[in-house]
Write a protein that holds these residues in place. Structure first.
Motif, PDB file in Angstrom:
ATOM      1  N   MET A 134       0.846  -1.201   0.000  1.00  0.00           N
ATOM      2  CA  MET A 134       0.000   0.000   0.000  1.00  0.00           C
ATOM      3  C   MET A 134       0.881   1.250   0.000  1.00  0.00           C
ATOM      4  N   SER A 135       0.553   2.187  -0.895  1.00  0.00           N
ATOM      5  CA  SER A 135       1.355   3.417  -0.932  1.00  0.00           C
ATOM      6  C   SER A 135       1.116   4.246   0.335  1.00  0.00           C
ATOM      7  N   GLU A 136       2.045   5.124   0.637  1.00  0.00           N
ATOM      8  CA  GLU A 136       1.930   6.003   1.822  1.00  0.00           C
ATOM      9  C   GLU A 136       0.640   6.831   1.703  1.00  0.00           C
ATOM     10  N   PRO A 137      -0.268   6.761   2.703  1.00  0.00           N
ATOM     11  CA  PRO A 137      -1.528   7.495   2.542  1.00  0.00           C
ATOM     12  C   PRO A 137      -1.343   9.013   2.600  1.00  0.00           C
ATOM     13  N   GLU A 138      -2.220   9.700   1.850  1.00  0.00           N
ATOM     14  CA  GLU A 138      -2.293  11.163   2.000  1.00  0.00           C
ATOM     15  C   GLU A 138      -3.057  11.426   3.294  1.00  0.00           C
ATOM     16  N   ARG A 139      -2.607  12.371   4.089  1.00  0.00           N
ATOM     17  CA  ARG A 139      -3.230  12.573   5.396  1.00  0.00           C
ATOM     18  C   ARG A 139      -4.212  13.757   5.374  1.00  0.00           C
ATOM     19  N   PHE A 140      -5.360  13.520   5.974  1.00  0.00           N
ATOM     20  CA  PHE A 140      -6.348  14.596   6.169  1.00  0.00           C
ATOM     21  C   PHE A 140      -6.709  14.634   7.651  1.00  0.00           C
ATOM     22  N   GLU A 141      -7.043  15.810   8.126  1.00  0.00           N
ATOM     23  CA  GLU A 141      -7.520  15.874   9.520  1.00  0.00           C
ATOM     24  C   GLU A 141      -8.940  15.305   9.598  1.00  0.00           C
ATOM     25  N   VAL A 142      -9.726  15.596   8.559  1.00  0.00           N
ATOM     26  CA  VAL A 142     -11.124  15.148   8.514  1.00  0.00           C
ATOM     27  C   VAL A 142     -11.342  14.426   7.190  1.00  0.00           C
ATOM     28  N   LEU A 143     -11.793  13.173   7.281  1.00  0.00           N
ATOM     29  CA  LEU A 143     -12.028  12.376   6.069  1.00  0.00           C
ATOM     30  C   LEU A 143     -13.459  11.848   6.128  1.00  0.00           C
ATOM     31  N   GLY A 182     -15.100   9.170  -6.355  1.00  0.00           N
ATOM     32  CA  GLY A 182     -14.641   7.797  -6.488  1.00  0.00           C
ATOM     33  C   GLY A 182     -15.268   6.944  -5.401  1.00  0.00           C
ATOM     34  N   SER A 183     -15.021   5.622  -5.476  1.00  0.00           N
ATOM     35  CA  SER A 183     -15.594   4.683  -4.493  1.00  0.00           C
ATOM     36  C   SER A 183     -14.544   4.359  -3.447  1.00  0.00           C
ATOM     37  N   GLY A 184     -14.935   4.519  -2.184  1.00  0.00           N
ATOM     38  CA  GLY A 184     -13.976   4.286  -1.108  1.00  0.00           C
ATOM     39  C   GLY A 184     -14.222   2.972  -0.398  1.00  0.00           C
ATOM     40  N   ARG A 185     -13.117   2.349   0.031  1.00  0.00           N
ATOM     41  CA  ARG A 185     -13.238   1.172   0.913  1.00  0.00           C
ATOM     42  C   ARG A 185     -12.063   1.191   1.865  1.00  0.00           C
ATOM     43  N   PHE A 186     -12.290   0.637   3.058  1.00  0.00           N
ATOM     44  CA  PHE A 186     -11.234   0.651   4.069  1.00  0.00           C
ATOM     45  C   PHE A 186     -10.179  -0.398   3.754  1.00  0.00           C
ATOM     46  N   VAL A 187      -8.918   0.002   3.895  1.00  0.00           N
ATOM     47  CA  VAL A 187      -7.819  -0.951   3.728  1.00  0.00           C
ATOM     48  C   VAL A 187      -7.034  -1.088   5.041  1.00  0.00           C
ATOM     49  N   LEU A 227      -8.608   4.797   3.797  1.00  0.00           N
ATOM     50  CA  LEU A 227      -9.440   4.404   2.657  1.00  0.00           C
ATOM     51  C   LEU A 227      -8.610   4.308   1.390  1.00  0.00           C
ATOM     52  N   GLU A 228      -8.949   3.320   0.579  1.00  0.00           N
ATOM     53  CA  GLU A 228      -8.452   3.327  -0.797  1.00  0.00           C
ATOM     54  C   GLU A 228      -9.617   3.773  -1.666  1.00  0.00           C
ATOM     55  N   VAL A 229      -9.364   4.739  -2.517  1.00  0.00           N
ATOM     56  CA  VAL A 229     -10.441   5.276  -3.352  1.00  0.00           C
ATOM     57  C   VAL A 229     -10.163   4.945  -4.809  1.00  0.00           C
ATOM     58  N   ASP A 259     -12.433   8.799 -12.526  1.00  0.00           N
ATOM     59  CA  ASP A 259     -11.766   8.968 -13.827  1.00  0.00           C
ATOM     60  C   ASP A 259     -10.416   8.243 -13.891  1.00  0.00           C
ATOM     61  N   GLY A 260     -10.321   7.124 -13.161  1.00  0.00           N
ATOM     62  CA  GLY A 260      -9.139   6.256 -13.284  1.00  0.00           C
ATOM     63  C   GLY A 260      -8.133   6.457 -12.171  1.00  0.00           C
ATOM     64  N   GLY A 261      -7.466   5.369 -11.818  1.00  0.00           N
ATOM     65  CA  GLY A 261      -6.434   5.442 -10.793  1.00  0.00           C
ATOM     66  C   GLY A 261      -6.999   5.304  -9.389  1.00  0.00           C
ATOM     67  N   THR A 262      -6.106   5.292  -8.421  1.00  0.00           N
ATOM     68  CA  THR A 262      -6.539   5.182  -7.018  1.00  0.00           C
ATOM     69  C   THR A 262      -5.784   6.199  -6.174  1.00  0.00           C
ATOM     70  N   ARG A 263      -6.397   6.530  -5.030  1.00  0.00           N
ATOM     71  CA  ARG A 263      -5.699   7.333  -4.023  1.00  0.00           C
ATOM     72  C   ARG A 263      -5.908   6.649  -2.684  1.00  0.00           C
ATOM     73  N   VAL A 264      -4.924   6.733  -1.818  1.00  0.00           N
ATOM     74  CA  VAL A 264      -5.070   6.185  -0.466  1.00  0.00           C
ATOM     75  C   VAL A 264      -5.060   7.369   0.495  1.00  0.00           C
ATOM     76  N   LEU A 265      -6.102   7.419   1.329  1.00  0.00           N
ATOM     77  CA  LEU A 265      -6.305   8.584   2.193  1.00  0.00           C
ATOM     78  C   LEU A 265      -6.442   8.126   3.638  1.00  0.00           C
ATOM     79  N   ALA A 266      -5.815   8.837   4.558  1.00  0.00           N
ATOM     80  CA  ALA A 266      -5.993   8.506   5.972  1.00  0.00           C
ATOM     81  C   ALA A 266      -6.540   9.737   6.668  1.00  0.00           C
ATOM     82  N   GLY A 267      -7.416   9.518   7.671  1.00  0.00           N
ATOM     83  CA  GLY A 267      -8.018  10.646   8.381  1.00  0.00           C
ATOM     84  C   GLY A 267      -7.752  10.554   9.875  1.00  0.00           C
ATOM     85  N   ASP A 268      -7.440  11.706  10.487  1.00  0.00           N
ATOM     86  CA  ASP A 268      -7.344  11.712  11.951  1.00  0.00           C
ATOM     87  C   ASP A 268      -8.723  11.435  12.537  1.00  0.00           C
TER      88      ASP A 268
END
Ligand SMILES: Cc1cc2nc3c(=O)[nH]c(=O)nc-3n(C[C@H](O)[C@H](O)[C@H](O)COP(=O)(O)OP(=O)(O)OC[C@H]3O[C@@H](n4cnc5c(N)ncnc54)[C@H](O)[C@@H]3O)c2cc1C
Length: 470
Positions: free
Chosen positions: A1-10, A115-120, A125-127, A131-140
């Motif tokens: 899993m790639s390093e998640p992008e961090r958000f305070e609120v997700l 995009g569609s999110g699911r917990f990893v 979340l992996e989204v 329009d193609g590709g994925t992003r990995v997001l983490a929330g505080d």
């Protein structure tokens, strides 16, 4: 899993509560992202409340045009409805709603990720981006506002018949020749009446012995009587055994009522038999988020899930299925995060069904009060006794109020009648203020309004045992 992008609120899902929270948090300077797979702004403005009420309004105009002569206005020739124009008017409204939402995202600084999110992993979340590709997001802090979708009952042939749900029904550019509606709850009844007014023959098939299972039988009977009087057909206590054909062409349904089996033929079939939470297959278990037996997210009365720093909002949290409740869930979470101690317990939740006449209720029904062993006094008033209706001919329906047997508290109010939602709000305000019913009974209401009927209704409340009228 790639390093998640961090958000305070997700926030996963952009329903009403979720988007309000996103805008609020982002405006407060928190790094905020919202993941939404399809509907910018969630169900309400796209496929549920507003589009349905928009088309119901068009249906009302069609009905009034057909009955204009009663009021002295003559329309030359037959009244017809252009369903493509009905749909276009609704689509234009939805476009405007989406534009408003996008403005709010921009102005607040909350990032909307389509995009569609699911917990990893917990809070991660992996989204799959639309329009193609994925992003990995983490929330505080993570908030789930996932909503529900229409249940399709497990009836042989129903899936293959490609039935309409409310989503497709609100996108039709034709009035079905004969629409069969499975389900006599508020979604089914609102659309049944709208399509009947657009010119369809409509048959409602209800499995239970009455429409609208949560209402008192006399209320459900009155709704059925009014809608039946308009020409909608009802098959009650009818189990659907199988479906053949395809919606939009020819469908035939086998029903069993008691020992009797019958077949009905229609052109289109609409399923409105309940909702399923959007909680399956998105890795909630990986994140420690538990579900209840019906698939709703398990929350406490502060809407906290079983995973730390994760909250749920709206229908997916098992909250009553209304936009105003999703909004209140947002307010509870927002206030608690700011140090308050608000709870979902004991909320007074009003609701309306937007048939014509509409139905509105706040507080207990008589059946609920009796089941809970609460001693009550009950009063009723037919709408024909409200003077306003003499001027508008909207004489159908009734008001019904429940008052404590031994105190003067208003415990519940139901109305079927024009302006029911607005009149209910008056009673709701009195309930919130804990006013004795006598304060409303003795109030001066403007004449001739529908709310004036409240005075007459409350005059009908029997005096409490042992008390005398001043
Ligand atoms: C036909 C109809 C009419 C209605 N009329 C009324 C009415 O008049 N008044 C009223 O108060 N209520 C009404 N409701 C109910 C009301 O629409 C909902 O209660 C309200 O929209 C609140 O929903 P919510 O906030 O729980 O979620 P929603 O608004 O449903 O939002 C959930 C969002 O999450 C997204 N999502 C879900 N899973 C994922 C995922 N894995 N990844 C990314 N995104 C995801 C969905 O696409 C959706 O946009 C109606 C419902 C229907 C079906």
């Amino acid at each position: 899993m790639s390093e998640p992008e961090r958000f305070e609120v997700l926030i996963l899902g952009s329903g009403f509560g979720g988007k309000l929270l996103a805008w609020h948090m982002a405006r407060a300077g928190r790094r905020t992202a919202v993941v939404e797979r399809r509907w910018i702004g969630g169900s309400c403005p796209n496929i549920a409340c507003l589009p349905s009420k928009n088309e119901i309004w068009s249906a009302r105009i069609a009905y009034q045009a057909r009955h204009a002569a009663q009021f002295g206005t003559m329309i030359g020739g037959p009244v017809t409805t252009d369903m493509a124009q009905v749909r276009q008017r609704k689509r234009d409204m939805v476009e405007r709603e989406i534009a408003l939402h996008l403005q709010n995202y921009k102005a607040s600084g909350a990032e909307l990720i389509m995009g569609s999110g699911r917990f990893v992993a917990p809070q991660t979340l992996e989204v799959g981006l639309n329009d193609g590709g994925t992003r990995v997001l983490a929330g505080d802090q993570v908030f789930l506002n996932l909503g529900t979708h229409a249940a399709i009952p497990n009836v042989p042939g129903l899936g293959a018949a490609a039935p309409l749900t409310h989503i497709e029904a609100l996108e039709l550019d034709y009035a079905p020749t004969h629409l069969i509606v499975l389900g006599g709850g508020y979604v089914g009844l609102e659309l049944a009446q709208a399509y009947h007014r657009f010119g369809s023959r409509v048959t409602v098939v209800e499995r239970g012995p009455q429409l609208m299972a949560r209402e008192d039988p006399e209320i459900a009977d009155e709704v059925q009587r009014i809608l039946g009087g308009e020409g909608i057909e009802f098959l009650m206590a009818a189990e659907t055994l199988d479906v053949r054909g395809r919606s939009g062409g020819e469908v035939s349904i086998t029903l069993r009522t008691g020992a009797v089996e019958q077949k009905i033929e229609g052109s289109d079939i609409l399923v409105a038999t309940g909702r399923v939470p959007n909680t399956a297959g998105i890795g909630l278990e990986v994140a420690g988020i538990e579900l209840d037996g019906d698939g709703y997210i398990r929350v406490n009365d502060r809407l906290e899930t079983t995973a730390p720093n994760v909250w749920a909002i709206g229908e997916c949290a098992g909250s009553p299925q209304f936009t105003h409740v999703s909004i209140d869930d947002f307010r509870i979470i927002k206030d608690n995060l700011a140090g308050a101690n608000r709870s979902t317990r004991g909320r007074l939740v009003p609701y309306c069904m937007f048939t014509e006449p509409p139905l509105a209720r706040v507080g207990l029904s008589e059946s609920e009060a009796r089941r809970q062993g609460i001693a009550i006094r009950v009063a009723r008033l037919p709408m024909s006794a409200v003077r306003r209706t003499a001027t508008t001919d909207e004489t159908q329906g009734l008001m019904k109020v429940l008052v404590g047997a031994d105190d003067d508290r208003i415990l519940g109010f139901t109305m079927i009648g024009a302006e029911a939602g607005e009149v209910m709000a008056v009673v709701q305000a009195a309930m919130l203020a804990d006013l004795p019913y006598t304060r409303l009974r003795d109030a001066i209401f403007a004449h001739p309004t529908m709310a004036e009927g409240l005075g007459s209704l409350l005059e009908n409340v029997p005096l409490a045992a042992g008390s005398r009228r001043a």
